[in-house]
Design a protein around this motif. Structure first.
Motif, PDB file in Angstrom:
ATOM      1  N   SER A   2       0.839  -1.200   0.000  1.00 16.50           N
ATOM      2  CA  SER A   2       0.000   0.000   0.000  1.00 16.50           C
ATOM      3  C   SER A   2       0.869   1.243   0.000  1.00 16.50           C
ATOM      4  CB  SER A   2      -0.913   0.005   1.232  1.00 16.50           C
ATOM      5  OG  SER A   2      -0.137   0.163   2.404  1.00 16.50           O
ATOM      6  N   LEU A   3       0.247   2.370  -0.322  1.00 17.69           N
ATOM      7  CA  LEU A   3       0.979   3.625  -0.391  1.00 17.69           C
ATOM      8  C   LEU A   3       1.555   4.008   0.973  1.00 17.69           C
ATOM      9  CD1 LEU A   3       1.624   5.786  -2.515  1.00 17.69           C
ATOM     10  CD2 LEU A   3      -0.353   7.056  -1.693  1.00 17.69           C
ATOM     11  N   SER A   4       0.807   3.739   2.040  1.00 20.49           N
ATOM     12  CA  SER A   4       1.271   4.131   3.372  1.00 20.49           C
ATOM     13  C   SER A   4       2.527   3.372   3.785  1.00 20.49           C
ATOM     14  CB  SER A   4       0.159   3.901   4.403  1.00 20.49           C
ATOM     15  OG  SER A   4      -0.226   2.541   4.402  1.00 20.49           O
ATOM     16  N   GLU A   5       2.748   2.214   3.143  1.00 18.24           N
ATOM     17  CA  GLU A   5       3.947   1.441   3.475  1.00 18.24           C
ATOM     18  C   GLU A   5       5.188   1.958   2.745  1.00 18.24           C
ATOM     19  OE1 GLU A   5       2.014  -2.271   2.331  1.00 18.24           O
ATOM     20  OE2 GLU A   5       2.507  -3.043   4.319  1.00 18.24           O
ATOM     21  N   LEU A   6       4.984   2.860   1.772  1.00 18.85           N
ATOM     22  CA  LEU A   6       6.109   3.382   1.000  1.00 18.85           C
ATOM     23  C   LEU A   6       6.645   4.688   1.590  1.00 18.85           C
ATOM     24  CD1 LEU A   6       4.751   2.819  -2.629  1.00 18.85           C
ATOM     25  CD2 LEU A   6       6.424   1.424  -1.392  1.00 18.85           C
ATOM     26  N   GLY A   7       5.896   5.336   2.451  1.00 19.30           N
ATOM     27  CA  GLY A   7       6.302   6.627   2.997  1.00 19.30           C
ATOM     28  C   GLY A   7       7.216   6.489   4.201  1.00 19.30           C
ATOM     29  N   PHE A   8       7.567   7.667   4.777  1.00 20.92           N
ATOM     30  CA  PHE A   8       8.399   7.678   5.986  1.00 20.92           C
ATOM     31  C   PHE A   8       7.615   7.124   7.167  1.00 20.92           C
ATOM     32  CE2 PHE A   8      10.264  11.197   3.459  1.00 20.92           C
ATOM     33  CZ  PHE A   8      11.562  10.714   3.373  1.00 20.92           C
ATOM     34  N   LYS A   9       8.321   6.520   8.056  1.00 18.86           N
ATOM     35  CA  LYS A   9       7.651   5.969   9.244  1.00 18.86           C
ATOM     36  C   LYS A   9       7.048   7.083  10.075  1.00 18.86           C
ATOM     37  CE  LYS A   9       8.321   2.252  12.515  1.00 18.86           C
ATOM     38  NZ  LYS A   9       9.289   1.287  13.069  1.00 18.86           N
ATOM     39  N   ASP A  10       7.806   8.176  10.212  1.00 19.79           N
ATOM     40  CA  ASP A  10       7.312   9.336  10.961  1.00 19.79           C
ATOM     41  C   ASP A  10       6.849  10.398   9.968  1.00 19.79           C
ATOM     42  OD1 ASP A  10       7.933   8.190  13.436  1.00 19.79           O
ATOM     43  OD2 ASP A  10      10.024   8.830  13.238  1.00 19.79           O
ATOM     44  N   GLN A  11       5.596  10.755  10.053  1.00 19.86           N
ATOM     45  CA  GLN A  11       5.018  11.768   9.162  1.00 19.86           C
ATOM     46  C   GLN A  11       4.754  13.029   9.989  1.00 19.86           C
ATOM     47  OE1 GLN A  11       4.535  11.672   5.890  1.00 19.86           O
ATOM     48  NE2 GLN A  11       5.171   9.512   5.602  1.00 19.86           N
ATOM     49  N   PRO A  12       5.539  14.101   9.756  1.00 18.99           N
ATOM     50  CA  PRO A  12       5.480  15.285  10.634  1.00 18.99           C
ATOM     51  C   PRO A  12       4.319  16.239  10.350  1.00 18.99           C
ATOM     52  CG  PRO A  12       7.175  15.567   8.962  1.00 18.99           C
ATOM     53  CD  PRO A  12       6.636  14.191   8.776  1.00 18.99           C
ATOM     54  N   PHE A  13       3.549  16.005   9.291  1.00 14.39           N
ATOM     55  CA  PHE A  13       2.488  16.954   8.927  1.00 14.39           C
ATOM     56  C   PHE A  13       1.112  16.301   9.058  1.00 14.39           C
ATOM     57  CE2 PHE A  13       6.283  18.357   6.682  1.00 14.39           C
ATOM     58  CZ  PHE A  13       6.327  19.712   7.001  1.00 14.39           C
ATOM     59  N   ASP A  14       0.156  17.116   9.533  1.00 16.25           N
ATOM     60  CA  ASP A  14      -1.194  16.598   9.761  1.00 16.25           C
ATOM     61  C   ASP A  14      -1.923  16.251   8.465  1.00 16.25           C
ATOM     62  OD1 ASP A  14      -0.764  16.998  12.438  1.00 16.25           O
ATOM     63  OD2 ASP A  14      -1.756  18.959  12.479  1.00 16.25           O
ATOM     64  N   HIS A  15      -1.685  17.040   7.429  1.00 13.11           N
ATOM     65  CA  HIS A  15      -2.485  16.889   6.211  1.00 13.11           C
ATOM     66  C   HIS A  15      -1.641  16.510   4.982  1.00 13.11           C
ATOM     67  CE1 HIS A  15      -6.147  18.334   8.132  1.00 13.11           C
ATOM     68  NE2 HIS A  15      -5.368  19.217   8.765  1.00 13.11           N
ATOM     69  N   LEU A  16      -0.400  16.134   5.205  1.00 13.87           N
ATOM     70  CA  LEU A  16       0.457  15.681   4.110  1.00 13.87           C
ATOM     71  C   LEU A  16       0.991  14.293   4.415  1.00 13.87           C
ATOM     72  CD1 LEU A  16       2.665  18.872   3.437  1.00 13.87           C
ATOM     73  CD2 LEU A  16       0.479  18.256   2.360  1.00 13.87           C
ATOM     74  N   TYR A  17       1.142  13.507   3.339  1.00 14.23           N
ATOM     75  CA  TYR A  17       1.827  12.217   3.492  1.00 14.23           C
ATOM     76  C   TYR A  17       3.030  12.258   2.558  1.00 14.23           C
ATOM     77  CZ  TYR A  17       2.693   7.307   4.244  1.00 14.23           C
ATOM     78  OH  TYR A  17       3.280   6.134   4.616  1.00 14.23           O
ATOM     79  N   LEU A  18       4.240  12.185   3.152  1.00 15.33           N
ATOM     80  CA  LEU A  18       5.469  12.366   2.395  1.00 15.33           C
ATOM     81  C   LEU A  18       5.942  11.043   1.797  1.00 15.33           C
ATOM     82  CD1 LEU A  18       7.375  14.745   4.849  1.00 15.33           C
ATOM     83  CD2 LEU A  18       5.623  15.289   3.143  1.00 15.33           C
ATOM     84  N   LEU A  19       6.188  11.093   0.470  1.00 18.04           N
ATOM     85  CA  LEU A  19       6.658   9.906  -0.265  1.00 18.04           C
ATOM     86  C   LEU A  19       8.030  10.189  -0.859  1.00 18.04           C
ATOM     87  CD1 LEU A  19       3.395   9.058  -2.236  1.00 18.04           C
ATOM     88  CD2 LEU A  19       4.437   7.639  -0.469  1.00 18.04           C
ATOM     89  N   PRO A  20       9.072   9.480  -0.446  1.00 13.17           N
ATOM     90  CA  PRO A  20      10.421   9.725  -0.979  1.00 13.17           C
ATOM     91  C   PRO A  20      10.549   9.218  -2.424  1.00 13.17           C
ATOM     92  CG  PRO A  20      10.442   7.820   0.474  1.00 13.17           C
ATOM     93  CD  PRO A  20       9.061   8.392   0.568  1.00 13.17           C
ATOM     94  N   ILE A  21      11.191  10.029  -3.286  1.00 17.95           N
ATOM     95  CA  ILE A  21      11.385   9.596  -4.681  1.00 17.95           C
ATOM     96  C   ILE A  21      12.840   9.672  -5.115  1.00 17.95           C
ATOM     97  CG2 ILE A  21       9.056  10.239  -5.370  1.00 17.95           C
ATOM     98  CD1 ILE A  21      10.304  12.733  -6.683  1.00 17.95           C
ATOM     99  N   GLY A  22      13.733  10.221  -4.293  1.00 11.92           N
ATOM    100  CA  GLY A  22      15.158  10.216  -4.617  1.00 11.92           C
ATOM    101  C   GLY A  22      15.551  11.130  -5.745  1.00 11.92           C
ATOM    102  N   ALA A  23      14.867  12.277  -5.906  1.00 14.92           N
ATOM    103  CA  ALA A  23      15.206  13.219  -6.978  1.00 14.92           C
ATOM    104  C   ALA A  23      16.121  14.308  -6.459  1.00 14.92           C
ATOM    105  CB  ALA A  23      13.931  13.835  -7.534  1.00 14.92           C
ATOM    106  N   GLU A  24      16.737  15.034  -7.390  1.00 18.78           N
ATOM    107  CA  GLU A  24      17.538  16.190  -7.016  1.00 18.78           C
ATOM    108  C   GLU A  24      16.625  17.403  -6.928  1.00 18.78           C
ATOM    109  OE1 GLU A  24      20.784  16.795  -9.602  1.00 18.78           O
ATOM    110  OE2 GLU A  24      21.654  14.808  -9.266  1.00 18.78           O
ATOM    111  N   LEU A  25      16.853  18.227  -5.912  1.00 15.90           N
ATOM    112  CA  LEU A  25      16.019  19.409  -5.699  1.00 15.90           C
ATOM    113  C   LEU A  25      16.429  20.531  -6.652  1.00 15.90           C
ATOM    114  CD1 LEU A  25      13.815  20.614  -3.818  1.00 15.90           C
ATOM    115  CD2 LEU A  25      15.682  21.567  -2.478  1.00 15.90           C
ATOM    116  N   PRO A  26      15.479  21.185  -7.318  1.00 12.03           N
ATOM    117  CA  PRO A  26      15.816  22.341  -8.150  1.00 12.03           C
ATOM    118  C   PRO A  26      16.538  23.416  -7.338  1.00 12.03           C
ATOM    119  CG  PRO A  26      13.576  21.639  -8.573  1.00 12.03           C
ATOM    120  CD  PRO A  26      14.055  20.847  -7.390  1.00 12.03           C
ATOM    121  N   VAL A  27      17.494  24.095  -7.947  1.00  9.72           N
ATOM    122  CA  VAL A  27      18.326  25.089  -7.259  1.00  9.72           C
ATOM    123  C   VAL A  27      17.477  26.252  -6.767  1.00  9.72           C
ATOM    124  CG1 VAL A  27      20.248  26.709  -7.540  1.00  9.72           C
ATOM    125  CG2 VAL A  27      20.311  24.461  -8.668  1.00  9.72           C
TER     126      VAL A  27
END
Length: 455
Positions: A2-27
């Motif tokens: 499931s999607l919840s199993e792909l995210g971080f174990k600790d989710q610091p935001f009430d209304h966001l679910y963070l999913l890591p994708i391993g991209a480089e951040l735009p400058v």
């Protein structure tokens, strides 16, 4: 998984679910502030959504109610593009589908470049798209594609095109036919052709493979950004249209007023029929040509033997309908003449029966044969031996040529008259001379006697 199993174990935001994708951040992007802005914005927007809408979003993403998925490249670094709702639809049937920056599963709008008002409006739009996609999870994307294609075929204009296909294709054929040049009056023919361009424009705008029904090519579905619909794309046809799954209907890129289209296609058929009925002499001539072709099928006659031979030869490759020619669009579309002159050739024979026409053909053959024999009898024999004849006119041709070629030898002349393209003959270009092969039918041993009779 499931999607919840792909995210971080600790989710610091009430209304966001963070999913890591391993991209480089735009400058130059302050990602932590972007996450805070997203969280507060979605919190505000979700308070005005109905319970049903929140449940639809949760059903799509398989996350808790009131939580929105956001891609991040690290613990507190947001990827500045939102995930397309299509991704969650596809993930239901493709368990190994992963998010990467190189996929088409991200929207193309950069969050960091939006003004506050644009940011709020854009996020609200995305929530509406997610809620709409949540209604679609009852079927797979493949099933929605099939439904979209069925709805395309059932679109009123496509149904009209399918029902009137014979008329449309007949008009296209006749619009290129030489018959238009003999229908009267010419000004009405010109007006009809002008109307054809207008009436057929919406049909011609559709790809040939999708003109009368949905094409059989692979299509893609993308949830529209502006409407509760899919945008359907066929790359092979270079065509897009919108499919509204909740209404099970299609909207074409260029919608055509249906009642107007029905009247117009009927009008150009009626107008052409009137042109054909107003030119009865042409119809009568075509009917006679069709009959004559049936009387003398597969005849390869010499058109130079006489006017009847010329007439029959002119329609040897002509095409006619399986039934008698009628003054109508659907009948005349099957008429294809090799030459429009056939209509003129047939005029003297409109009332001629098959037996009479056959007799006329035989008369022309007999006359031609008589003329040939007469021409042959008028030729003067210069020399003859063992059934082979040399005529005076042939001698004249040979002597005239020899008067211009003083280097010709007796042996070489034998080879030239016999038509032997030896290396010597070719080197002197004698194989191109008017006397080359003149006595080809003669046995070679008799040719010297013929030459000695005049040289």
């Amino acid at each position: 998984m499931s999607l919840s199993e792909l995210g971080f174990k600790d989710q610091p935001f009430d209304h966001l679910y963070l999913l890591p994708i391993g991209a480089e951040l735009p400058v130059g992007l302050s990602s932590k502030s972007l996450l805070n802005q997203l969280n507060s914005t979605f919190k505000k927007l979700m308070t005005v959504l109905s319970t049903d809408e929140l449940q639809l979003i949760a059903k799509l993403t398989q996350l808790p109610i009131g939580v929105f998925p956001i891609a991040v490249v690290a613990d507190q670094i947001a990827y500045p593009y939102l995930i397309q709702p299509d991704y969650f639809l596809q993930k239901r049937t493709k368990q190994g589908l992963h998010l990467t920056p190189k996929t088409t599963h991200f929207d193309d709008k950069n969050l960091a470049k939006l003004s506050p008002n644009q940011f709020d409006s854009y996020c609200a739009e995305q929530l509406s798209r997610y809620a709409f996609a949540g209604k679609l999870v009852s079927l797979t994307k493949k099933q929605w594609k099939e439904r979209a294609q069925v709805a395309y075929t059932q679109h009123p204009f496509i149904q009209l095109a399918s029902n009137k296909r014979l008329i449309i294709e007949a008009v296209e054929r006749l619009n290129r036919s030489m018959l238009l040049g003999v229908l009267n009056p010419p000004e009405d023919v010109a007006f009809w052709r002008h109307r054809v361009e207008i009436v057929l424009r919406p049909y011609r705008s559709l790809p040939p493979d999708a003109r009368y029904h949905a094409c059989n090519h692979a299509i893609t579905l993308t949830i529209s950004k502006n409407y509760p619909s899919f945008q359907v794309n066929c790359e092979a046809c270079a065509m897009n249209y919108d499919y509204f799954p909740m209404e099970d209907r299609v909207a074409l890129q260029q919608e055509v007023p249906f009642e107007q289209a029905v009247k117009r296609i009927a009008t150009i058929e009626r107008q052409f029929d009137a042109l054909a009925e107003g030119t009865p002499k042409v119809i009568t001539a075509l009917q006679k040509l069709h009959t004559i072709q049936q009387w003398f099928p597969h005849n390869s006659l010499d058109e130079n033997q006489g006017p009847v031979h010329r007439l029959v030869a002119s329609i040897s490759a002509a095409e006619f309908p399986d039934t008698p020619v009628e003054p109508s669009l659907l009948s005349l579309q099957h008429v294809k003449l090799s030459t429009i002159d056939s209509l003129r050739f047939v005029q003297p024979y409109l009332a001629t029966t098959q037996e009479e026409l056959q007799q006329l053909l035989e008369n022309e053959r007999a006359e031609e044969l008589s003329t040939d024999n007469q021409d042959a009898s008028n030729e003067v024999v210069y020399f003859s031996t063992k059934g082979y004849t040399l005529y005076e006119n042939e001698v004249d041709v040979i002597e005239e040529y020899l008067s211009r070629d003083e280097g010709m030898t007796f042996h070489l002349l034998i080879q030239v008259l016999k038509g032997e393209a030896t290396s010597k003959v070719r080197s002197l270009n004698l194989h191109l001379s008017p006397i080359f092969g003149l006595l080809r039918p003669w046995p070679k041993k008799l040719i010297p006697q013929a030459i000695k009779s005049f040289w």
